[in-house]
Design an enzyme around this catalytic site. Structure first.
Site, PDB file in Angstrom:
ATOM      1  N   ILE A 199       0.817  -1.219   0.000  1.00  0.00           N
ATOM      2  CA  ILE A 199       0.000   0.000   0.000  1.00  0.00           C
ATOM      3  C   ILE A 199       0.846   1.262   0.000  1.00  0.00           C
ATOM      4  O   ILE A 199       0.382   2.320  -0.369  1.00  0.00           O
ATOM      5  CB  ILE A 199      -1.017   0.058   1.167  1.00  0.00           C
ATOM      6  CG1 ILE A 199      -0.322  -0.080   2.521  1.00  0.00           C
ATOM      7  CG2 ILE A 199      -2.096  -0.989   0.993  1.00  0.00           C
ATOM      8  CD1 ILE A 199      -1.210   0.359   3.657  1.00  0.00           C
TER       9      ILE A 199
ATOM     10  N   GLU B 106      11.737   4.720   3.541  1.00  0.00           N
ATOM     11  CA  GLU B 106      12.418   3.933   4.549  1.00  0.00           C
ATOM     12  C   GLU B 106      11.987   2.464   4.486  1.00  0.00           C
ATOM     13  O   GLU B 106      12.788   1.563   4.641  1.00  0.00           O
ATOM     14  CB  GLU B 106      12.013   4.558   5.891  1.00  0.00           C
ATOM     15  CG  GLU B 106      12.525   3.930   7.121  1.00  0.00           C
ATOM     16  CD  GLU B 106      13.946   4.353   7.441  1.00  0.00           C
ATOM     17  OE1 GLU B 106      14.464   3.836   8.407  1.00  0.00           O
ATOM     18  OE2 GLU B 106      14.517   5.178   6.712  1.00  0.00           O
TER      19      GLU B 106
ATOM     20  N   ASP C  90      10.376  12.471  13.628  1.00  0.00           N
ATOM     21  CA  ASP C  90       9.919  12.749  12.257  1.00  0.00           C
ATOM     22  C   ASP C  90       8.455  13.179  12.281  1.00  0.00           C
ATOM     23  O   ASP C  90       7.586  12.548  11.688  1.00  0.00           O
ATOM     24  CB  ASP C  90      10.108  11.497  11.389  1.00  0.00           C
ATOM     25  CG  ASP C  90      10.031  11.802   9.889  1.00  0.00           C
ATOM     26  OD1 ASP C  90      10.043  12.990   9.519  1.00  0.00           O
ATOM     27  OD2 ASP C  90       9.935  10.851   9.099  1.00  0.00           O
TER      28      ASP C  90
END
Lengths: 340, 214
Positions: free
Chosen positions: B7, B12, B124
């Site tokens: 998906i 990363e 992040d």
């Protein structure tokens, strides 16, 4: 409008460069004269003195080689910032004198924008995610709504600066014309063993100071061979750069990646980014070697783009801007596109 | 394991949606990076997989919703976790009214405060890493760059990066959004901590390149 010529002067740091470019984007000359310190890094005052000494000679040489007369020039551009104050002021003085003497309009150019624009001109990239790596800058940027936005940058020193200091600690004198990055690259090619070093990525930002300290300590301990240290140092630094570029690429969903700035000449870094681009179906562009380091051509070309969009600066207001950030600059010549 | 559907191919890791023991799960497989030498690659993969699963659990203890971790496979750098139904905050922000935006960013600020109070920095905090569920809850995902630390420096960097992410992606209303984040953060961390963190952010920004105030 399309029949003019611009003379651009670059003097943000150790290079004094003059480029002449036609309004159609043809590069007529690219002359550069670098200040080479006796020892240590760039001393701003000494570099500025060097620039003042060579300015006349370099400008004359550029005009001679371009085979155009001063009267054929339409525009004078200079690097207005960011950079070292004394160096910037020397280049600015030369540019102002030329503009006044020849009665030509003057444009102040942002050095970082110029690195991106010369990349686009010479490679054909149109809307790239740019990794701009040099002695003074480490920036991941892409165009969004009127400006080159900064998605990631170094939180402390630039990667090129990190390489420069590391090479000085190696005890190797900068040979004429040989970039410190090239010295590390050659030694690293002979290295085999990876020695773990600090790998510092924070989101899309980076930090190189810890890596530099650790690598220099390794050199001083003299327990590892120099080739292995160079190899580990280069692998770590470039993997960090590639990681943030990939993250920014996934985030912005751009279809092109442009590598520009002095460190762009490194083939290991190019190889890493190429792999990332293939995986993300993005086209990869590298600025040609002669325009990767600081040069007057990029200033001239960006000056033309600015001028054609009505941007000029009166001589009395053409102060240099030593801390002029990339993302402060309006770039109306780039086609308007919005995110998503 | 049954058939898997890719998906999302992130920078990363790849995310696969699949059915795992009758549960709808996300299998997050960290990708080996061909650009990195294997020694460096393996270290980074294992370190981040381990840290991510541990910190996701710790975040729940702190009162911040994260996907439930069902299974961790360090050898293959894979985490099997709960699938969260909802939308990324990044996708829906443009459709929101200013009031809704303020509300959601205040809530995000509270959640960041809760993480920091528990000694977690996310690392992040972009709006792609926050999911708004149908029930209206916000779930934080992608703890791959998170750290356990009580340092003001790390917290400052966490918020600084968030500010930067908002500014580069949602620049039209970046100021109001970040202000709301700080309001929410203050509810959890108190006035003093906010003042301290704002000083830190200013200091971090001054450390950056070419700042006019320096």
């Amino acid at each position: 409008m399309s029949n003019g010529y611009c003379l651009g002067i670059e003097s943000t740091a150790d290079d004094f460069g003059v480029g002449i470019v036609s309004f159609k984007g043809e590069i007529l000359t690219n002359i550069n004269n670098s200040y080479i310190p006796e020892k240590g890094g760039i001393h701003p005052r000494e570099a500025a003195r060097h620039h003042a000494d060579v300015a006349g000679k370099v400008i004359t040489e550029a005009l001679k080689r371009s085979k155009i007369e001063p009267k054929d020039l339409t525009l004078i551009a200079f690097s207005q910032g960011p950079g070292l104050g004394p160096c910037l002021r020397t280049g600015a003085t030369a540019a102002r004198s030329l503009a006044l003497y020849l009665n030509l309009p003057l444009v102040g150019v942002n050095h970082c924008v110029a690195h991106i624009e010369i990349g686009k001109l010479t490679t054909g990239a149109t809307d790239p995610l740019t990794l701009y790596v040099s002695g003074g800058n480490t920036i991941v940027s892409a165009y969004e709504l009127g400006k080159y936005r900064i998605f990631g940058e170094t939180l402390d020193i630039a990667v090129g600066n990190c390489l420069d200091v590391f090479v000085r600690e190696l005890g190797i004198k900068f040979e004429g014309g040989k970039a410190p990055g090239r010295i590390v690259e050659e030694l690293a090619a002979k290295g085999k063993k990876y020695i773990p070093l600090p790998y510092t990525v924070k989101g899309m930002d980076l930090s190189f100071s810890g890596l530099l300290t650790a690598a220099v300590s390794l050199l001083k301990e003299k327990k590892c061979n120099i080739e292995d240290v160079c190899f580990s140092f280069q692998e770590t630094a470039f993997s960090m750069l590639t990681e943030v570029t990939e993250r920014a690429l996934a985030h912005t969903e751009k279809k092109e990646v442009l590598l520009t700035g002095g460190v762009a000449a490194n083939s290991r870094l190019q190889a890493m980014l190429k792999i990332v681009c293939e995986e993300h179906n993005a086209r990869f562009f590298v600025v040609p070697k002669e325009y990767s380091a600081d040069n007057g051509v990029m200033i001239a070309w960006t000056g033309i783009l600015s001028y054609l969009h009505g941007i000029t600066v009166p001589v009395e207001k053409s102060f240099v801007r030593t801390k002029w950030r990339l993302d402060e600059v309006e770039v109306p010549w780039v086609e308007k596109r919005s995110l998503n | 394991m049954k058939k898997e559907v890719l998906i999302k191919k992130g920078a990363e890791a790849s995310l696969y949606l699949q059915n795992w023991h009758n549960r709808k799960v996300i299998m997050k497989k960290r990708l080996s990076k061909k650009y990195r030498i294997p020694e460096l690659d393996k270290t980074i993969q294992a370190q981040r997989t381990k840290r991510e699963s541990q910190i996701m659990h710790k975040a729940k203890e702190a009162g911040v919703s994260t996907p439930i971790v069902y299974f961790v496979d360090l050898q293959n750098s894979t985490i099997v976790m709960e699938y969260i139904e909802g939308k990324q905050v990044k996708q829906i922000l443009n459709e929101m009214s200013p009031n809704e935006r303020t509300k959601i960013f205040t809530c995000i600020g509270e959640l960041v405060g809760k993480l920091h109070a528990a000694g977690i920095v996310h690392g992040d905090l972009t709006t792609s890493n926050m999911i708004l569920t149908q029930k209206g809850d916000i779930v934080f995902i992608d703890f791959g760059l998170s750290e356990q630390t009580w340092e003001v420096e790390a917290r400052g960097v966490d918020l600084h990066l968030m500010k930067r992410a908002i500014m580069s992606t949602h620049f039209m209303y970046a100021d109001e959004c970040f202000k709301a984040v700080l309001d929410g953060y203050q509810k959890v961390m108190g006035k003093k901590a906010v003042a301290e963190i704002l000083d830190k952010i200013a200091e971090i920004e001054r450390r950056g390149r070419y700042i006019t105030e320096r």
